[in-house]
Design an enzyme around this catalytic site. Structure first.
Site, PDB file in Angstrom:
ATOM      1  N   TYR A 206     -15.283  -0.536   3.054  1.00 57.13           N
ATOM      2  CA  TYR A 206     -13.855  -0.358   3.301  1.00 57.13           C
ATOM      3  C   TYR A 206     -13.531   1.060   3.761  1.00 57.13           C
ATOM      4  N   GLN A 322      17.355   9.651   7.978  1.00 56.15           N
ATOM      5  CA  GLN A 322      18.317  10.713   7.669  1.00 56.15           C
ATOM      6  C   GLN A 322      18.506  11.626   8.888  1.00 56.15           C
ATOM      7  N   GLU A 352      -2.567  -0.613   7.061  1.00 56.55           N
ATOM      8  CA  GLU A 352      -3.537   0.125   6.242  1.00 56.55           C
ATOM      9  C   GLU A 352      -3.264  -0.036   4.766  1.00 56.55           C
ATOM     10  N   ALA A 452       4.664   5.059 -12.163  1.00 53.18           N
ATOM     11  CA  ALA A 452       3.648   6.007 -12.663  1.00 53.18           C
ATOM     12  C   ALA A 452       2.892   6.622 -11.489  1.00 53.18           C
ATOM     13  N   ARG A 454       3.974   6.956  -8.385  1.00 52.93           N
ATOM     14  CA  ARG A 454       4.851   7.866  -7.640  1.00 52.93           C
ATOM     15  C   ARG A 454       4.961   9.221  -8.366  1.00 52.93           C
TER      16      ARG A 454
HETATM   17  C1  LIG Z   1       2.989  21.914  12.455  1.00 47.70           C
HETATM   18  C2  LIG Z   1       2.909  20.522  13.002  1.00 47.70           C
HETATM   19  C3  LIG Z   1       1.726  19.760  12.387  1.00 47.70           C
HETATM   20  C4  LIG Z   1       1.993  18.271  12.418  1.00 47.70           C
HETATM   21  C5  LIG Z   1       0.926  17.534  11.675  1.00 47.70           C
HETATM   22  C6  LIG Z   1      -0.361  17.397  12.492  1.00 47.70           C
HETATM   23  C7  LIG Z   1      -0.981  16.055  12.240  1.00 47.70           C
HETATM   24  C8  LIG Z   1      -2.406  15.977  12.713  1.00 47.70           C
HETATM   25  C9  LIG Z   1      -3.117  14.716  12.299  1.00 47.70           C
HETATM   26  C10 LIG Z   1      -2.317  13.430  12.480  1.00 47.70           C
HETATM   27  C11 LIG Z   1      -3.172  12.195  12.284  1.00 47.70           C
HETATM   28  C12 LIG Z   1      -2.346  10.954  12.324  1.00 47.70           C
HETATM   29  C13 LIG Z   1      -3.182   9.712  12.347  1.00 47.70           C
HETATM   30  C14 LIG Z   1      -2.576   8.534  11.594  1.00 47.70           C
HETATM   31  C15 LIG Z   1      -3.385   7.261  11.819  1.00 47.70           C
HETATM   32  C16 LIG Z   1      -2.720   6.361  12.785  1.00 47.70           C
HETATM   33  C17 LIG Z   1      -3.560   5.190  13.174  1.00 47.70           C
HETATM   34  C18 LIG Z   1      -2.791   3.927  13.078  1.00 47.70           C
HETATM   35  C19 LIG Z   1      -3.528   2.722  13.661  1.00 47.70           C
HETATM   36  C20 LIG Z   1      -3.075   1.462  12.967  1.00 47.70           C
HETATM   37  C21 LIG Z   1      -4.130   1.070  12.002  1.00 47.70           C
HETATM   38  C22 LIG Z   1      -3.788  -0.107  11.161  1.00 47.70           C
HETATM   39  C23 LIG Z   1      -5.067  -0.832  10.826  1.00 47.70           C
HETATM   40  C24 LIG Z   1      -4.964  -1.783   9.700  1.00 47.70           C
HETATM   41  O1  LIG Z   1      -3.940  -2.100   9.175  1.00 47.70           O
HETATM   42  S1  LIG Z   1      -6.527  -2.310   9.219  1.00 47.70           S
HETATM   43  C25 LIG Z   1      -6.218  -3.440   7.934  1.00 47.70           C
HETATM   44  C26 LIG Z   1      -5.716  -2.723   6.707  1.00 47.70           C
HETATM   45  N1  LIG Z   1      -5.772  -3.628   5.608  1.00 47.70           N
HETATM   46  C27 LIG Z   1      -5.742  -3.213   4.344  1.00 47.70           C
HETATM   47  O2  LIG Z   1      -5.558  -2.067   4.031  1.00 47.70           O
HETATM   48  C28 LIG Z   1      -5.997  -4.288   3.329  1.00 47.70           C
HETATM   49  C29 LIG Z   1      -5.451  -3.892   1.980  1.00 47.70           C
HETATM   50  N2  LIG Z   1      -6.202  -4.545   0.914  1.00 47.70           N
HETATM   51  C30 LIG Z   1      -7.289  -3.909   0.359  1.00 47.70           C
HETATM   52  O3  LIG Z   1      -7.705  -2.838   0.721  1.00 47.70           O
HETATM   53  C31 LIG Z   1      -7.926  -4.600  -0.801  1.00 47.70           C
HETATM   54  O4  LIG Z   1      -7.747  -5.972  -0.738  1.00 47.70           O
HETATM   55  C32 LIG Z   1      -7.346  -4.074  -2.147  1.00 47.70           C
HETATM   56  C33 LIG Z   1      -7.711  -2.632  -2.299  1.00 47.70           C
HETATM   57  C34 LIG Z   1      -5.849  -4.276  -2.189  1.00 47.70           C
HETATM   58  C35 LIG Z   1      -7.931  -4.884  -3.276  1.00 47.70           C
HETATM   59  O5  LIG Z   1      -9.348  -4.738  -3.220  1.00 47.70           O
HETATM   60  P1  LIG Z   1     -10.209  -5.976  -3.673  1.00 47.70           P
HETATM   61  O6  LIG Z   1      -9.811  -7.065  -2.763  1.00 47.70           O
HETATM   62  O7  LIG Z   1     -11.622  -5.646  -3.719  1.00 47.70           O
HETATM   63  O8  LIG Z   1      -9.737  -6.275  -5.121  1.00 47.70           O
HETATM   64  P2  LIG Z   1      -9.575  -5.358  -6.432  1.00 47.70           P
HETATM   65  O9  LIG Z   1     -10.120  -6.227  -7.510  1.00 47.70           O
HETATM   66  O10 LIG Z   1      -8.199  -4.865  -6.550  1.00 47.70           O
HETATM   67  O11 LIG Z   1     -10.568  -4.075  -6.267  1.00 47.70           O
HETATM   68  C36 LIG Z   1     -11.806  -4.090  -6.923  1.00 47.70           C
HETATM   69  C37 LIG Z   1     -12.222  -2.681  -7.216  1.00 47.70           C
HETATM   70  O12 LIG Z   1     -12.530  -2.019  -5.972  1.00 47.70           O
HETATM   71  C38 LIG Z   1     -11.832  -0.798  -5.889  1.00 47.70           C
HETATM   72  N3  LIG Z   1     -11.505  -0.585  -4.495  1.00 47.70           N
HETATM   73  C39 LIG Z   1     -10.768  -1.377  -3.712  1.00 47.70           C
HETATM   74  N4  LIG Z   1     -10.729  -0.851  -2.475  1.00 47.70           N
HETATM   75  C40 LIG Z   1     -11.460   0.285  -2.508  1.00 47.70           C
HETATM   76  C41 LIG Z   1     -11.784   1.271  -1.549  1.00 47.70           C
HETATM   77  N5  LIG Z   1     -11.339   1.199  -0.294  1.00 47.70           N
HETATM   78  N6  LIG Z   1     -12.564   2.316  -1.916  1.00 47.70           N
HETATM   79  C42 LIG Z   1     -13.010   2.388  -3.182  1.00 47.70           C
HETATM   80  N7  LIG Z   1     -12.746   1.503  -4.185  1.00 47.70           N
HETATM   81  C43 LIG Z   1     -11.962   0.459  -3.803  1.00 47.70           C
HETATM   82  C44 LIG Z   1     -10.615  -0.971  -6.717  1.00 47.70           C
HETATM   83  O13 LIG Z   1     -10.149   0.305  -7.157  1.00 47.70           O
HETATM   84  C45 LIG Z   1     -11.157  -1.787  -7.857  1.00 47.70           C
HETATM   85  O14 LIG Z   1     -11.842  -0.922  -8.700  1.00 47.70           O
HETATM   86  P3  LIG Z   1     -11.692  -1.118 -10.278  1.00 47.70           P
HETATM   87  O15 LIG Z   1     -12.672  -0.146 -10.843  1.00 47.70           O
HETATM   88  O16 LIG Z   1     -12.028  -2.567 -10.546  1.00 47.70           O
HETATM   89  O17 LIG Z   1     -10.271  -0.786 -10.573  1.00 47.70           O
HETATM   90  C1  LIG Z   2       1.813  -1.990  13.398  1.00 49.91           C
HETATM   91  C2  LIG Z   2       0.694  -2.703  12.694  1.00 49.91           C
HETATM   92  C3  LIG Z   2      -0.605  -2.479  13.108  1.00 49.91           C
HETATM   93  C4  LIG Z   2      -1.658  -3.138  12.481  1.00 49.91           C
HETATM   94  N1  LIG Z   2      -2.938  -2.941  12.926  1.00 49.91           N
HETATM   95  C5  LIG Z   2      -3.951  -3.624  12.342  1.00 49.91           C
HETATM   96  C6  LIG Z   2      -5.285  -3.473  12.814  1.00 49.91           C
HETATM   97  O1  LIG Z   2      -5.531  -2.737  13.761  1.00 49.91           O
HETATM   98  N2  LIG Z   2      -6.279  -4.182  12.219  1.00 49.91           N
HETATM   99  C7  LIG Z   2      -6.032  -5.016  11.172  1.00 49.91           C
HETATM  100  O2  LIG Z   2      -6.976  -5.629  10.665  1.00 49.91           O
HETATM  101  N3  LIG Z   2      -4.768  -5.177  10.673  1.00 49.91           N
HETATM  102  C8  LIG Z   2      -3.740  -4.507  11.242  1.00 49.91           C
HETATM  103  N4  LIG Z   2      -2.454  -4.659  10.772  1.00 49.91           N
HETATM  104  C9  LIG Z   2      -2.202  -5.605   9.674  1.00 49.91           C
HETATM  105  C10 LIG Z   2      -1.883  -4.877   8.379  1.00 49.91           C
HETATM  106  O3  LIG Z   2      -3.020  -4.255   7.886  1.00 49.91           O
HETATM  107  C11 LIG Z   2      -1.313  -5.921   7.410  1.00 49.91           C
HETATM  108  O4  LIG Z   2      -0.079  -6.336   7.905  1.00 49.91           O
HETATM  109  C12 LIG Z   2      -1.145  -5.309   6.018  1.00 49.91           C
HETATM  110  O5  LIG Z   2      -2.408  -5.124   5.442  1.00 49.91           O
HETATM  111  C13 LIG Z   2      -0.299  -6.205   5.092  1.00 49.91           C
HETATM  112  O6  LIG Z   2      -0.829  -7.513   5.033  1.00 49.91           O
HETATM  113  P1  LIG Z   2       0.128  -8.761   5.391  1.00 49.91           P
HETATM  114  O7  LIG Z   2       0.830  -8.452   6.632  1.00 49.91           O
HETATM  115  O8  LIG Z   2      -0.705  -9.984   5.332  1.00 49.91           O
HETATM  116  O9  LIG Z   2       1.196  -8.781   4.226  1.00 49.91           O
HETATM  117  P2  LIG Z   2       0.957  -9.522   2.816  1.00 49.91           P
HETATM  118  O10 LIG Z   2      -0.305  -9.045   2.227  1.00 49.91           O
HETATM  119  O11 LIG Z   2       1.164 -10.964   3.013  1.00 49.91           O
HETATM  120  O12 LIG Z   2       2.149  -8.880   1.958  1.00 49.91           O
HETATM  121  C14 LIG Z   2       3.441  -9.397   2.117  1.00 49.91           C
HETATM  122  C15 LIG Z   2       4.261  -8.852   0.986  1.00 49.91           C
HETATM  123  O13 LIG Z   2       3.735  -9.294  -0.257  1.00 49.91           O
HETATM  124  C16 LIG Z   2       3.460  -8.196  -1.124  1.00 49.91           C
HETATM  125  N5  LIG Z   2       2.194  -8.353  -1.812  1.00 49.91           N
HETATM  126  C17 LIG Z   2       1.068  -8.877  -1.312  1.00 49.91           C
HETATM  127  N6  LIG Z   2       0.080  -8.817  -2.207  1.00 49.91           N
HETATM  128  C18 LIG Z   2       0.591  -8.237  -3.314  1.00 49.91           C
HETATM  129  C19 LIG Z   2       0.072  -7.871  -4.585  1.00 49.91           C
HETATM  130  N7  LIG Z   2      -1.220  -8.092  -4.912  1.00 49.91           N
HETATM  131  N8  LIG Z   2       0.895  -7.260  -5.463  1.00 49.91           N
HETATM  132  C20 LIG Z   2       2.168  -7.004  -5.129  1.00 49.91           C
HETATM  133  N9  LIG Z   2       2.732  -7.318  -3.944  1.00 49.91           N
HETATM  134  C21 LIG Z   2       1.946  -7.923  -3.053  1.00 49.91           C
HETATM  135  C22 LIG Z   2       3.315  -7.009  -0.182  1.00 49.91           C
HETATM  136  O14 LIG Z   2       3.652  -5.851  -0.909  1.00 49.91           O
HETATM  137  C23 LIG Z   2       4.230  -7.327   0.944  1.00 49.91           C
HETATM  138  O15 LIG Z   2       5.518  -6.808   0.662  1.00 49.91           O
HETATM  139  C24 LIG Z   2      -1.386  -4.019  11.406  1.00 49.91           C
HETATM  140  C25 LIG Z   2      -0.064  -4.230  10.974  1.00 49.91           C
HETATM  141  C26 LIG Z   2       0.967  -3.575  11.619  1.00 49.91           C
HETATM  142  C27 LIG Z   2       2.377  -3.819  11.148  1.00 49.91           C
END
Ligand SMILES: CCCCCCCCCCCCCCCCCCCCCCCC(=O)SCCNC(=O)CCNC(=O)[C@H](O)C(C)(C)COP(=O)(O)OP(=O)(O)OC[C@H]1O[C@@H](n2cnc3c(N)ncnc32)[C@H](O)[C@@H]1OP(=O)(O)O
Ligand SMILES: Cc1cc2nc3c(=O)[nH]c(=O)nc-3n(C[C@H](O)[C@H](O)[C@H](O)COP(=O)(O)OP(=O)(O)OC[C@H]3O[C@@H](n4cnc5c(N)ncnc54)[C@H](O)[C@@H]3O)c2cc1C
Length: 593
Positions: A206, A322, A352, A452, A454
């Site tokens: 991940y 704002q 993310e 907590a 936050r």
């Molecule tokens: C002066 C001017 C300066 C200005 C500033 C300059 C700025 C310069 C830099 C700017 C940079 C900006 C860049 C920004 C980036 C922009 C890019 C945007 C592109 C869009 C990208 C979007 C892509 C996506 O959305 S990809 C898909 C994303 N999807 C998700 O995130 C899915 C979310 N769900 C999960 O991750 C998992 O399902 C989770 C974590 C909710 C649950 O995990 P799991 O399914 O395994 O179940 P659990 O039982 O809850 O977890 C088990 C256990 O594992 C641990 N764990 C889970 N995840 C992780 C992990 N990733 N790493 C480590 N451990 C993990 C979890 O803690 C549990 O542990 P326990 O011990 O059991 O508690």
């Molecule tokens: C602009 C944009 C770009 C993206 N780019 C990518 C990409 O490049 N690659 C990729 O793989 N994905 C991408 N995504 C998808 C993104 O990662 C998912 O939308 C995000 O992970 C949320 O999953 P979901 O949309 O299925 O919402 P859901 O998981 O269905 O959640 C819906 C609602 O239910 C609540 N909820 C769900 N599960 C729980 C829980 N366990 N406890 C409490 N509340 C919960 C959530 O808080 C949320 O309010 C992108 C999304 C957007 C909007």
């Protein structure tokens, strides 16, 4: 383990390249996911041989890859992803399949029309057993014709709330075969005979998500500083109303309400940038540690990155709004740049890792610490969470004459985080003692668990801000930044006042003191406000804003901007005579009858 070769240190490069993601094409460009997720995935999840093959080509842009994890039916709950990758030992291939409509990959950036490769997260099956979601590097389109390969259906998901220059796409596999070695094999492996070799930590796959969560923190800083720049500059030229009757219209930036609306966003932008640098360093260090076999920092990195991502994106979304509202009617125009910046920034509350889910991930970490505290264990010298083990002062001291380095303010934040964490832990235990199972008890405490997190993240952001400003040696810069620090800290005190007043830790008098310090800071910041935002040196092209122009020539350029609208190419548009003109003519005829 022999020292693993240090991967190309692309973090700074990638951070700056992702910065370009925000500056070049503010709402994204075809290489966004390639740079921000596909390359980090190759760096951290490909074994040496795979890196040798894929990394140079990826860095050289010989293909464009996206990160295809989310499905139409699942984004958060990765355990329930439905895309399958079933190993066939006879041909030493994986068969990728989308068994249901809800397994359609949905949302990946640049998937629709740009990418010809993807990191695909799929449930890995071998020897009849499912081993959970694993990443595979899969070609989607022909490198010459760019047509989808056999068994692959791919396209754009259509217009979105924003980021409409990004071709977020959908993807379906119909029994598509891919070589065994298309599975990322740094951590988990499938041997030629189909045997599965598990990773040392089942979440190392991940890591790309962790990288983006860490990068988003600075990304939100960027958005807040950009929009504060627009709002400050516009408020410094916009005159509206009088403060002293007859003295002439004032710059709206002279209104205290205007300062109270904009300056805290400036302060938060700096705070988020400083914590953004911290978390990116922690990410880089942790990835290096993993390469050397040390996974001890993985939980800390996960917890902090989830919490910071959720808090900074939420505050950025509110802060951008704002800034927009502070610019009146012109703030509502596309000419302001606010619709563009806002619609890009708020996506980060969802992608993310949706914010509620991220807050709860950090809360899992906090509950482990609370359990250790309740068991009488001592801290493990972890600067991020050690304060939770300590007993702070019984009462708030923020109004003491001297608060060196804001120690009393920081201890107030620590007090609230400690109390909130331990109280919700105790409630979790109590509910289970009353017969609820852990999961039900967890759900019944979820709102307090998020609070907590936050409070914990606020403490981290504040402490990092204080520590980083303290390091500044240039006293003239330091004094300006200390004004922003003062505003930030006391603004945060008022933002969490309910929690500080709830147990009598802070008094109403001390709350009034905090407000006084805010108004004092606003006054000190006002004369430097334009210089502060000018010092960020944002180019007009990246602000995308007539209101935020460095030269301040808003009105002339607002008219030019409006006149350049296609609607104004001719004085009378064809639709007039066809509809409105005809309607009015008929109405006039009728009135003559
Ligand atoms: C002066 C001017 C300066 C200005 C500033 C300059 C700025 C310069 C830099 C700017 C940079 C900006 C860049 C920004 C980036 C922009 C890019 C945007 C592109 C869009 C990208 C979007 C892509 C996506 O959305 S990809 C898909 C994303 N999807 C998700 O995130 C899915 C979310 N769900 C999960 O991750 C998992 O399902 C989770 C974590 C909710 C649950 O995990 P799991 O399914 O395994 O179940 P659990 O039982 O809850 O977890 C088990 C256990 O594992 C641990 N764990 C889970 N995840 C992780 C992990 N990733 N790493 C480590 N451990 C993990 C979890 O803690 C549990 O542990 P326990 O011990 O059991 O508690
Ligand atoms: C602009 C944009 C770009 C993206 N780019 C990518 C990409 O490049 N690659 C990729 O793989 N994905 C991408 N995504 C998808 C993104 O990662 C998912 O939308 C995000 O992970 C949320 O999953 P979901 O949309 O299925 O919402 P859901 O998981 O269905 O959640 C819906 C609602 O239910 C609540 N909820 C769900 N599960 C729980 C829980 N366990 N406890 C409490 N509340 C919960 C959530 O808080 C949320 O309010 C992108 C999304 C957007 C909007």
């Amino acid at each position: 383990m022999e020292h693993a070769p240090k991967a190309i240190d692309v973090t700074n490069d990638v951070e700056m390249r992702t910065f370009n993601f925000f500056t070049m094409g503010i709402d994204g460009h075809p290489l966004g996911l390639h740079l921000d997720m596909a390359i980090p995935t190759i760096l951290n999840n490909a074994d040496e041989e795979q890196q040798k093959d894929w990394l140079p080509k990826a860095a050289n842009r010989e293909f464009i890859a996206t990160y295809a994890q989310t499905e139409m039916g699942h984004g958060t709950n990765l355990k329930k992803l439905e895309t399958t990758a079933t190993y066939d030992p006879k041909t030493q291939e994986f068969v990728l399949n989308s068994p249901t409509i809800t397994s359609t990959k949905w949302w990946p950036g640049n998937l629709g029309k740009s990418s010809n490769y993807a990191v695909v997260m799929a449930q890995l099956y071998t020897q009849g057993k499912c081993h959970g979601a694993h990443p595979f590097f899969v070609q989607l389109r022909d490198l010459n014709t760019h047509k989808p390969l056999k068994g692959i259906t791919v396209g754009d998901i259509g217009p979105k709330f924003g980021m409409n220059t990004v071709d977020n796409g959908f993807l379906q596999f119909d029994h598509v075969r891919t070589p065994r070695r298309s599975m990322f094999m740094k951590h988990a492996k499938v041997l030629p005979d189909g045997r599965y070799v598990p990773p040392v930590h089942d979440k190392l796959n991940y890591s790309a998500m962790v990288f983006i969560r860490a990068a988003i923190v600075s990304g939100m800083a960027y958005h807040l500083l950009v929009t504060s720049t627009i709002a400050v500059r516009y408020s410094a030229i916009r005159r509206q109303g009088e403060i002293t009757p007859g003295a002439g219209e004032v710059k709206v930036l002279d209104y205290q309400t205007q300062q109270h609306r904009i300056f805290p966003q400036l302060a938060r932008g700096l705070a988020f940038r400083l914590s953004g640098q911290y978390i990116m360093k922690l990410y880089t260090q942790t990835m290096d540690d993993i390469r050397n076999g040390d996974i001890s920092a993985v939980p800390d990195l996960h917890a902090l990155s989830c919490g910071l991502k959720a808090v900074t994106t939420h505050h950025a979304a509110l802060g951008l709004e704002q800034c927009r509202m502070a610019c009146g009617g012109h703030g509502y125009s596309q000419a302001s740049g606010f619709p563009l910046h806002y619609s890009v920034a708020v996506g980060a509350c969802t992608y993310e890792g949706e914010n509620m889910v991220m807050l709860l991930q950090t809360a899992r970490h906090l509950m482990k610490i609370a359990k250790a505290i309740r068991a009488g264990q001592s801290p493990k010298s972890n600067k991020i969470v050690d304060y939770l083990f300590h007993k702070g002062p019984p009462k708030c001291l923020i109004d003491q004459a001297y608060d060196t380095n804001y120690r009393n303010v920081l201890e107030s934040f620590e007090h609230l985080a400690r109390r909130q964490t331990l109280e919700v832990y105790d409630k979790l235990v109590q509910l289970q003692q009353q017969g609820r199972n852990y999961e039900q008890a967890w759900n019944d405490c979820a709102v307090e668990l998020c609070k907590a997190t936050r409070a914990h993240v606020r403490t981290f952001l504040a402490r990092t801000f204080v520590e980083e400003i303290d390091k500044i040696s240039d006293l003239s810069i330091k004094s300006v930044l200390q004004d922003l620090l003062q505003l930030y800290l006391y603004y945060e005190v008022t933002e969490c006042a309910t929690g500080l007043l709830e147990d009598g830790f802070m008094t109403g008098q001390q709350h009034k003191y905090a407000k006084k310090k805010i108004y004092e800071a606003l006054e000190k910041i006002r004369p430097n406000a334009v210089s502060i935002v000018d010092s960020f040196d944002f180019q007009d092209r990246e602000l995308h804003s007539v209101l935020g122009r460095r030269d301040g020539n808003v009105y002339e350029n607002l008219l030019k901007w409006a006149q350049s609208s296609p609607l104004n190419k001719t004085d009378v548009l064809p639709f007039h005579h066809k509809y409105l003109g005809k309607m009015m003519e008929e109405a006039r005829q009728r009135s003559k009858i």
